[in-house]
Write an enzyme that holds these catalytic residues in place. Structure first.
Site, PDB file in Angstrom:
ATOM      1  N   THR A  61      68.531  36.536 112.827  1.00 18.51           N
ATOM      2  CA  THR A  61      69.024  36.775 114.180  1.00 18.51           C
ATOM      3  C   THR A  61      69.786  35.538 114.618  1.00 18.51           C
ATOM      4  O   THR A  61      69.361  34.410 114.348  1.00 18.51           O
ATOM      5  CB  THR A  61      67.877  37.097 115.159  1.00 18.51           C
ATOM      6  OG1 THR A  61      68.422  37.177 116.467  1.00 18.51           O
ATOM      7  CG2 THR A  61      66.756  36.082 115.134  1.00 18.51           C
ATOM      8  N   GLU A  73      62.852  39.926 116.335  1.00 18.84           N
ATOM      9  CA  GLU A  73      61.532  39.307 116.166  1.00 18.84           C
ATOM     10  C   GLU A  73      60.400  40.297 116.385  1.00 18.84           C
ATOM     11  O   GLU A  73      59.239  39.983 116.164  1.00 18.84           O
ATOM     12  CB  GLU A  73      61.370  38.137 117.152  1.00 18.84           C
ATOM     13  CG  GLU A  73      62.164  36.892 116.792  1.00 18.84           C
ATOM     14  CD  GLU A  73      63.560  36.859 117.392  1.00 18.84           C
ATOM     15  OE1 GLU A  73      64.077  37.939 117.739  1.00 18.84           O
ATOM     16  OE2 GLU A  73      64.132  35.761 117.511  1.00 18.84           O
ATOM     17  N   LYS A  91      75.591  39.025 124.708  1.00 21.00           N
ATOM     18  CA  LYS A  91      75.445  40.173 123.813  1.00 21.00           C
ATOM     19  C   LYS A  91      76.578  41.153 124.054  1.00 21.00           C
ATOM     20  O   LYS A  91      76.619  41.837 125.067  1.00 21.00           O
ATOM     21  CB  LYS A  91      74.095  40.838 123.989  1.00 21.00           C
ATOM     22  CG  LYS A  91      73.674  41.522 122.710  1.00 21.00           C
ATOM     23  CD  LYS A  91      72.234  41.895 122.664  1.00 21.00           C
ATOM     24  CE  LYS A  91      71.857  42.216 121.229  1.00 21.00           C
ATOM     25  NZ  LYS A  91      70.638  43.017 121.149  1.00 21.00           N
ATOM     26  N   TRP A 130      75.325  39.471 118.955  1.00 22.44           N
ATOM     27  CA  TRP A 130      75.222  38.179 119.621  1.00 22.44           C
ATOM     28  C   TRP A 130      76.476  37.335 119.491  1.00 22.44           C
ATOM     29  O   TRP A 130      77.110  37.313 118.440  1.00 22.44           O
ATOM     30  CB  TRP A 130      74.077  37.358 119.025  1.00 22.44           C
ATOM     31  CG  TRP A 130      72.720  37.877 119.337  1.00 22.44           C
ATOM     32  CD1 TRP A 130      71.790  38.280 118.415  1.00 22.44           C
ATOM     33  CD2 TRP A 130      72.110  38.037 120.623  1.00 22.44           C
ATOM     34  NE1 TRP A 130      70.649  38.675 119.080  1.00 22.44           N
ATOM     35  CE2 TRP A 130      70.819  38.541 120.427  1.00 22.44           C
ATOM     36  CE3 TRP A 130      72.546  37.800 121.933  1.00 22.44           C
ATOM     37  CZ2 TRP A 130      69.954  38.826 121.479  1.00 22.44           C
ATOM     38  CZ3 TRP A 130      71.678  38.091 122.975  1.00 22.44           C
ATOM     39  CH2 TRP A 130      70.401  38.587 122.751  1.00 22.44           C
TER      40      TRP A 130
HETATM   41  P1  AMP Z   1      68.261  41.583 118.852  1.00 25.87           P
HETATM   42  O1  AMP Z   1      67.317  40.591 118.303  1.00 25.87           O
HETATM   43  O2  AMP Z   1      69.655  41.407 118.377  1.00 25.87           O
HETATM   44  O3  AMP Z   1      67.754  42.973 118.676  1.00 25.87           O
HETATM   45  O4  AMP Z   1      68.352  41.328 120.417  1.00 25.87           O
HETATM   46  C1  AMP Z   1      67.227  41.367 121.260  1.00 25.87           C
HETATM   47  C2  AMP Z   1      67.637  41.126 122.683  1.00 25.87           C
HETATM   48  O5  AMP Z   1      68.568  42.115 123.107  1.00 25.87           O
HETATM   49  C3  AMP Z   1      66.512  41.183 123.675  1.00 25.87           C
HETATM   50  O6  AMP Z   1      65.776  39.988 123.749  1.00 25.87           O
HETATM   51  C4  AMP Z   1      67.271  41.493 124.966  1.00 25.87           C
HETATM   52  O7  AMP Z   1      67.845  40.322 125.513  1.00 25.87           O
HETATM   53  C5  AMP Z   1      68.389  42.389 124.477  1.00 25.87           C
HETATM   54  N1  AMP Z   1      67.997  43.813 124.614  1.00 25.87           N
HETATM   55  C6  AMP Z   1      67.529  44.640 123.674  1.00 25.87           C
HETATM   56  N2  AMP Z   1      67.301  45.864 124.168  1.00 25.87           N
HETATM   57  C7  AMP Z   1      67.626  45.814 125.473  1.00 25.87           C
HETATM   58  C8  AMP Z   1      67.602  46.767 126.556  1.00 25.87           C
HETATM   59  N3  AMP Z   1      67.221  48.021 126.385  1.00 25.87           N
HETATM   60  N4  AMP Z   1      67.999  46.315 127.762  1.00 25.87           N
HETATM   61  C9  AMP Z   1      68.404  45.054 127.960  1.00 25.87           C
HETATM   62  N5  AMP Z   1      68.463  44.129 126.990  1.00 25.87           N
HETATM   63  C10 AMP Z   1      68.070  44.497 125.765  1.00 25.87           C
END
Ligand code: AMP
Length: 549
Positions: free
Chosen positions: A186, A331, A444, A449
């Site tokens: 990540t 994570e 994001k 990211w």
């Molecule tokens: P990733 O590790 O790339 O899956 O990103 C995780 C992060 O994406 C989380 O800590 C949030 O900041 C954001 N995220 C994931 N799902 C949502 C959601 N449904 N609404 C808002 N933010 C989200």
């Protein structure tokens, strides 16, 4: 006294074995990079996954060796999911959208022994091949006829040729369920990308929980199309869930535009889809243009970024498709919460119900969550008080792979270890969590990211820049895009265009900030850190306003 029940290890190979035995003729349909549609069954997939394991054993792959993939969602990628993890090696899915430097860094950090890739990514392989000295061979996921000619890569192999050498009589080894199965990096906050190393046990427990009725509610009557890539946290676990429940799987390959997706959804009579909001914008846009409606789709999983209320409304009230709003993280394998309604929400008006579903949802069993204030004390679940969101559970990360820093990612709270998510949230009396902000310094964009610190570092090397801060500005299509806030050096006449051009070649092109705002000062906190929340309040709507203007 111990219970007297059998002790069977929870292994990923058992999923494909189950799918073969109980749902052997259920189909897996893939749009291939070669352009055509491929169709076979779980039984075929199981046979070929064993051939993968057998062929890799012949190549000398050992348990715990990392095997990289740079691939779209498709049946060959699925065979690697099961073949590599099943034999005790670790499938390492690499995000091909990253800059080539990051891809090379990740492959080297993971010490990948082999890298499998879809033909689309041949140019990327050419860029990294010379830099990945540990990789013994790059394996093109295609047949002999489609193999690239004169690719200029010494150690290039053909997937289908390799499979021919593998035996379908291969028997899955009985592994320790705590053995690592899958690795996914990540590129969250500061520094280099970090590897999250899942185990067979964590993956199986996640699969059980995610398939439940109040979670993703998957069954043998479903046809599942994961738009979310298999290089993003195992496509949210759907390739495992499909085997557990015997659902038909449909893979879109590289064709993720609204028209191609809709065509596949209709032809294959898909009932359940999963993806980030940006993907659904494209699909809904296509439906609005053409006046078409879904004939089979019942539910769609939306996550990775907040699902806008307007999108909930369009799916649910206009197209009759129920939205499952999901929050998770790499994570967390990734599922943490899901916005499935409780009985008492059913009598609500559509607008009230959509407001509940706009929240990120309730914790699935296995995930423990709480919000804490700056003093570290737990905050009330009143739907109004927001604090740092912490989680723990059997599929939550304990440490990063080869973590070079002395710091554990976990925090000790009331005698227990918790993972601080970097999200700021409220939780209401029904246990619905709602993200209100993010304490981690990242952007994001379309579910991917962008590191704000990296963008600031580039800007700061420009001779005319005195200070630079990069924030996530709201964007109608991509949810968030980077906006650069800059203080020029005295007498410097730097323009927006000059600064943006300065990024060329230094980062992935899609990371380039959308705009630059020049200011006299950037607000700093007591410890000298830039107050990003103050900048977000001031400039968060900058791109939306600019688009309208
Ligand atoms: P990733 O590790 O790339 O899956 O990103 C995780 C992060 O994406 C989380 O800590 C949030 O900041 C954001 N995220 C994931 N799902 C949502 C959601 N449904 N609404 C808002 N933010 C989200």
């Amino acid at each position: 006294m111990h219970g007297l029940m059998m002790h069977k290890q929870l292994l990923i190979s058992s999923l494909i074995e189950h799918a073969d035995r109980h749902h052997g003729d259920t189909q897996i349909v893939s749009r291939r990079v070669e352009g055509d549609i491929h169709r076979y069954t779980f039984r075929d997939c199981h046979r070929r996954a064993r051939q993968v394991a057998s062929a890799l054993t012949s190549l000398g792959v050992q348990p715990a060796d990392r095997i990289g993939t740079l691939a779209w969602n498709g049946y060959r990628h699925l065979e690697l999911y099961y073949g590599v993890s099943g034999m005790g090696a670790i499938v390492h899915t690499i995000n091909p959208r990253l800059h080539e430097d990051q891809v090379a860094y990740i492959a080297n950090h993971a010490e990948d022994q082999y890298i499998f890739f879809d033909l689309t990514f041949l140019p990327l392989i050419k860029l990294i091949a010379g830099r990945c000295n540990r990789v013994k061979a790059f394996i093109a996921m295609t047949d002999h006829t489609h193999m690239p000619k004169d690719a200029g890569i010494d150690n290039l192999l053909c997937y289908e040729d390799l499979l021919q050498q593998g035996s379908a009589d291969y028997v899955w080894p009985m592994l320790d369920e705590d053995a690592a199965s899958t690795l996914c990096y990540t590129s969250g906050t500061t520094g280099n990308p970090k590897g999250v190393l899942y185990s067979h046990r964590s993956s199986l427990l996640h699969t059980y929980a995610a398939a439940l009725p109040d979670a993703l509610n998957c069954s043998a009557r479903d046809v599942i199309l994961p738009v979310v890539p298999m290089f993003h946290v195992n496509a949210w676990g759907l390739p495992y869930i499909a085997c557990m429940v015997g659902a038909k799987l449909v893979f879109p390959g590289p064709a993720l535009d609204g028209k191609s997706l809709f065509e596949l959804l209709e032809v294959e009579q898909v009932t359940l889809c999963a993806g980030v909001p940006t993907v659904w914008q494209g699909l809904l846009g296509h439906l609005e243009e053409t006046g078409q409606h879904f004939s089979s789709m019942k539910r769609t999983i939306i996550g990775g970024a907040a699902c806008p209320t307007a999108m909930l409304h369009r799916f649910q009230e206009i197209y009759g498709v129920a939205v499952l709003h999901v929050w998770g993280m790499t994570e967390l394998s990734p599922i943490g919460t899901i916005g499935t309604l409780k009985a008492r929400h059913l009598a609500m008006s559509p607008a009230e119900r959509n407001a509940v579903q706009s929240k990120q949802g309730r914790a699935v069993f296995g995930v423990d969550m709480k919000i804490v204030g700056a003093d570290g004390l737990e905050l009330p679940w009143d739907g109004a008080t927001s604090g740092d969101l912490m989680v723990r559970g059997p599929w939550v990360v304990r440490d990063y792979f080869k973590n070079e820093s002395d710091c554990s990612p976990l925090l000790e709270h009331a005698g227990q270890a918790w993972f601080p998510t970097g999200d700021v949230a409220t939780i209401d009396v029904d246990g619905f969590m709602q993200i209100t902000d993010r304490s981690k310094d990242v952007i994001k964009s379309g579910g991917e990211w962008i590191g704000s610190i990296d963008l600031e570092n580039v800007a700061m090397t420009h001779p005319s820049v005195s200070q630079a801060a990069c924030i996530a500005a709201k964007h109608a299509k991509w949810d968030e895009r980077p906006l650069l806030v800059v203080v020029r050096k005295a007498q410097a006449a730097l323009t927006r265009e000059e600064l943006l051009a300065f990024y060329e070649g230094k980062i992935a092109k899609w990371w380039t900030p959308d705009d630059v705002v020049f200011v006299d000062t950037i607000p700093l906190g007591a410890t000298g850190k830039v107050l990003k929340n103050r900048l977000r309040e001031q400039f968060g709507d900058h791109l939306l306003v600019k688009a309208v203007g």
